[in-house]
Every structure is written in structure tokens, then in C-alpha cells.
Design a protein around this motif. Structure first.
Motif, PDB file in Angstrom:
ATOM      1  N   ALA A  92       0.841  -1.195   0.000  1.00 44.04           N
ATOM      2  CA  ALA A  92       0.000   0.000   0.000  1.00 44.04           C
ATOM      3  C   ALA A  92       0.875   1.243   0.000  1.00 44.04           C
ATOM      4  N   SER A  93       0.286   2.335  -0.421  1.00 39.73           N
ATOM      5  CA  SER A  93       0.913   3.653  -0.297  1.00 39.73           C
ATOM      6  C   SER A  93       0.100   4.435   0.724  1.00 39.73           C
ATOM      7  N   VAL A  94       0.787   5.171   1.587  1.00 38.47           N
ATOM      8  CA  VAL A  94       0.096   5.984   2.583  1.00 38.47           C
ATOM      9  C   VAL A  94       0.511   7.443   2.440  1.00 38.47           C
ATOM     10  N   GLN A  95      -0.441   8.313   2.670  1.00 36.38           N
ATOM     11  CA  GLN A  95      -0.217   9.760   2.744  1.00 36.38           C
ATOM     12  C   GLN A  95      -0.826  10.177   4.070  1.00 36.38           C
ATOM     13  N   ILE A  96       0.012  10.673   4.995  1.00 37.50           N
ATOM     14  CA  ILE A  96      -0.533  11.095   6.278  1.00 37.50           C
ATOM     15  C   ILE A  96      -0.627  12.611   6.328  1.00 37.50           C
ATOM     16  N   TYR A  97      -1.509  13.077   7.165  1.00 36.46           N
ATOM     17  CA  TYR A  97      -1.726  14.510   7.336  1.00 36.46           C
ATOM     18  C   TYR A  97      -0.915  15.000   8.531  1.00 36.46           C
ATOM     19  N   ASP A  98      -1.358  16.057   9.161  1.00 35.42           N
ATOM     20  CA  ASP A  98      -0.604  16.658  10.269  1.00 35.42           C
ATOM     21  C   ASP A  98      -0.850  15.871  11.561  1.00 35.42           C
ATOM     22  N   VAL A  99      -0.413  14.616  11.553  1.00 37.85           N
ATOM     23  CA  VAL A  99      -0.560  13.735  12.714  1.00 37.85           C
ATOM     24  C   VAL A  99       0.771  13.052  12.986  1.00 37.85           C
ATOM     25  N   THR A 100       0.949  12.678  14.225  1.00 39.34           N
ATOM     26  CA  THR A 100       2.175  11.992  14.619  1.00 39.34           C
ATOM     27  C   THR A 100       1.807  10.622  15.164  1.00 39.34           C
ATOM     28  N   GLN A 101       2.461   9.611  14.650  1.00 44.55           N
ATOM     29  CA  GLN A 101       2.287   8.245  15.117  1.00 44.55           C
ATOM     30  C   GLN A 101       3.595   7.520  14.838  1.00 44.55           C
ATOM     31  N   ILE A 102       3.981   6.634  15.720  1.00 52.35           N
ATOM     32  CA  ILE A 102       5.266   5.945  15.548  1.00 52.35           C
ATOM     33  C   ILE A 102       5.270   5.054  14.320  1.00 52.35           C
ATOM     34  N   GLU A 103       4.191   4.293  14.116  1.00 54.89           N
ATOM     35  CA  GLU A 103       4.151   3.398  12.969  1.00 54.89           C
ATOM     36  C   GLU A 103       2.792   3.461  12.281  1.00 54.89           C
ATOM     37  N   TRP A 104       2.803   3.131  11.002  1.00 53.21           N
ATOM     38  CA  TRP A 104       1.584   3.051  10.196  1.00 53.21           C
ATOM     39  C   TRP A 104       1.547   1.668   9.556  1.00 53.21           C
ATOM     40  N   LEU A 105       0.357   1.134   9.392  1.00 48.51           N
ATOM     41  CA  LEU A 105       0.162  -0.196   8.806  1.00 48.51           C
ATOM     42  C   LEU A 105       0.997  -1.248   9.543  1.00 48.51           C
ATOM     43  N   LEU A 140       7.269   8.194  10.376  1.00 52.03           N
ATOM     44  CA  LEU A 140       6.990   9.038   9.212  1.00 52.03           C
ATOM     45  C   LEU A 140       6.614  10.433   9.705  1.00 52.03           C
ATOM     46  N   PRO A 141       7.287  11.477   9.212  1.00 53.65           N
ATOM     47  CA  PRO A 141       6.951  12.826   9.672  1.00 53.65           C
ATOM     48  C   PRO A 141       5.542  13.224   9.230  1.00 53.65           C
ATOM     49  N   PRO A 142       4.901  14.131   9.961  1.00 52.85           N
ATOM     50  CA  PRO A 142       3.581  14.605   9.547  1.00 52.85           C
ATOM     51  C   PRO A 142       3.623  15.153   8.123  1.00 52.85           C
ATOM     52  N   ASN A 143       2.491  15.055   7.433  1.00 54.47           N
ATOM     53  CA  ASN A 143       2.326  15.570   6.074  1.00 54.47           C
ATOM     54  C   ASN A 143       3.328  14.963   5.089  1.00 54.47           C
ATOM     55  N   SER A 144       3.478  13.653   5.136  1.00 58.66           N
ATOM     56  CA  SER A 144       4.388  12.975   4.220  1.00 58.66           C
ATOM     57  C   SER A 144       3.775  11.673   3.729  1.00 58.66           C
ATOM     58  N   ALA A 145       4.500  10.982   2.847  1.00 55.84           N
ATOM     59  CA  ALA A 145       3.984   9.768   2.212  1.00 55.84           C
ATOM     60  C   ALA A 145       5.051   8.680   2.223  1.00 55.84           C
ATOM     61  N   ALA A 146       4.615   7.428   2.078  1.00 55.90           N
ATOM     62  CA  ALA A 146       5.540   6.293   2.027  1.00 55.90           C
ATOM     63  C   ALA A 146       4.821   5.090   1.423  1.00 55.90           C
ATOM     64  N   ASP A 147       5.598   4.095   1.025  1.00 54.47           N
ATOM     65  CA  ASP A 147       5.069   2.816   0.559  1.00 54.47           C
ATOM     66  C   ASP A 147       5.374   1.771   1.606  1.00 54.47           C
ATOM     67  N   ALA A 148       4.503   0.764   1.702  1.00 55.97           N
ATOM     68  CA  ALA A 148       4.684  -0.273   2.713  1.00 55.97           C
ATOM     69  C   ALA A 148       4.409  -1.646   2.108  1.00 55.97           C
ATOM     70  N   ARG A 149       5.014  -2.655   2.724  1.00 60.23           N
ATOM     71  CA  ARG A 149       4.744  -4.056   2.409  1.00 60.23           C
ATOM     72  C   ARG A 149       4.736  -4.777   3.752  1.00 60.23           C
ATOM     73  N   VAL A 150       3.528  -5.160   4.196  1.00 58.56           N
ATOM     74  CA  VAL A 150       3.312  -5.668   5.544  1.00 58.56           C
ATOM     75  C   VAL A 150       2.895  -7.133   5.491  1.00 58.56           C
ATOM     76  N   THR A 151       3.496  -7.966   6.336  1.00 56.54           N
ATOM     77  CA  THR A 151       3.131  -9.375   6.406  1.00 56.54           C
ATOM     78  C   THR A 151       1.834  -9.552   7.187  1.00 56.54           C
ATOM     79  N   LEU A 152       0.892 -10.263   6.572  1.00 63.12           N
ATOM     80  CA  LEU A 152      -0.376 -10.584   7.216  1.00 63.12           C
ATOM     81  C   LEU A 152      -0.577 -12.091   7.185  1.00 63.12           C
TER      82      LEU A 152
END
Length: 191
Positions: A92-105, A140-152
């Protein structure tokens, strides 16, 4: 006198055509009932999750946009604990807004839903062996984007994959409906 009466009658007609009386404005009556009125549709399903088909973009306003979702089994070994669980990578690709979180997906934030609505968490199905080539979205810093590959580790009876976004005010959830046959096709060995 005739002329005066005609003049008065004409004046009365002219005045009545330009009446300044306060007549009610033309109104339209709403004949719709609450059942037939266009109601604001709740964008969440019965579990309170925003829903999309796998591959469609999904957005939690002012928190995250998740796009280009897909499942693949490249670099994924069989689940060592259960043959009824498919190990797959969610890309997936993620685009986050002005939020802070240690990890996504993050894998522990995923869950699965079967046809009866039963929910199973990824932490309960995982054998702790990740697919090769994974990429996590960490710090991931606020207001930025990234790609992920997560094991499910997905139970084969699943009809949807869910993800809980803990940074949102109410721990918003999103769910991707799986196209029919997604997991059985992945389980079929290729020659």
C-alpha cells in the motif's frame, strides 16, 4: 357623469392591478417523509469501519489516505502454525496529514472478518515469520507519504481485512473487502 364613472372604474382596475397588499409568497410544500427523504448516509459499516474494495483508495479525513492496496505471496512461506491461514504481504501507499504516530500499517493493528462477521486479530494468527522484502512505515513525519509491504497471516475464510488507526481521535477503522476467491487462488500451488 358617464365619463367620470368610466374613469373611476379604470382607476380602480389600475389600482387593483398594482395592489400593495401583503399576499403570501408562493411556497412549495415538502411532501417527503423521513423515510423517503435523502438521509445522510453513514460512511461506516456495522463495525464502525470505513469500507472499500481491495485496491480502491480509502481515506480517514485529516489523518491518512491509503491507496494502491494489493495482496501478494511473493517471498512468503506457509504459515507454520496453521494450514487454514494464508501468509501474504499487503502492499500500500500511505499519505498522512498533520498527525504523529510511531508506525503506520503495523501488523498488530490488522484484523480479519469472516462471512458471519467474526473478527480475528492478526496477532492471533501470526506465526511471527515475516515475508521477505517487507517495508514498514516507522517514524513518518507529519504531512508525508511512504510505501509499505506488511506481512499478514489471513484466515482463509476471511472476506475482509481491517486496520485500526490508533492515532485518530476515535481509533478509526478501515476495511478492505476481498474479491471472491482471493485467498483460495493464493493457496493453490502453481506448477
Amino acid at each position: 357623469m358617464k365619463r367620470t364613472l368610466i374613469f373611476i372604474a379604470g382607476a380602480v382596475l389600475a389600482i387593483s392591478g398594482c395592489s400593495t397588499t401583503n399576499e403570501p409568497a408562493t411556497t412549495t410544500t415538502d411532501t417527503s417523509t423521513p423515510d423517503s427523504a435523502a438521509a445522510v448516509e453513514d460512511p461506516t459499516n456495522k463495525r464502525g469501519a470505513l469500507e472499500a474494495e481491495l485496491g480502491e483508495p480509502i481515506s480517514v479525513p485529516e489523518v491518512i489516505d491509503i491507496t494502491d492496496t494489493a495482496l501478494d505471496s511473493d517471498g512468503c512461506e506457509a504459515n507454520a502454525d496453521s494450514p487454514s491461514v494464508m501468509k501474504m504481504a499487503l502492499t500500500a501507499s500511505v499519505q498522512i496529514y498533520d498527525v504523529t504516530q510511531i508506525e503506520w500499517l503495523w501488523p498488530s493493528d490488522f484484523y480479519y472478518v469472516d462471512g458471519a462477521g467474526k473478527v480475528t486479530r492478526n496477532v492471533d494468527t501470526s506465526d511471527a515469520n515475516p515475508c521477505r522484502g517487507g517495508s514498514k512505515v516507522i517514524d513518518l513525519p507529519p504531512n508525508s507519504a511512504a510505501d509499505a509491504r506488511v506481512t499478514l497471516d489471513i484466515p482463509v475464510e476471511s472476506v475482509a481485512i481491517g486496520y485500526t488507526i490508533s492515532s485518530s481521535a476515535n481509533n478509526q477503522r478501515v476495511e478492505w473487502k476481498l474479491p471472491e476467491g482471493t485467498l483460495t487462488a493464493a493457496a493453490t500451488p502453481t506448477s
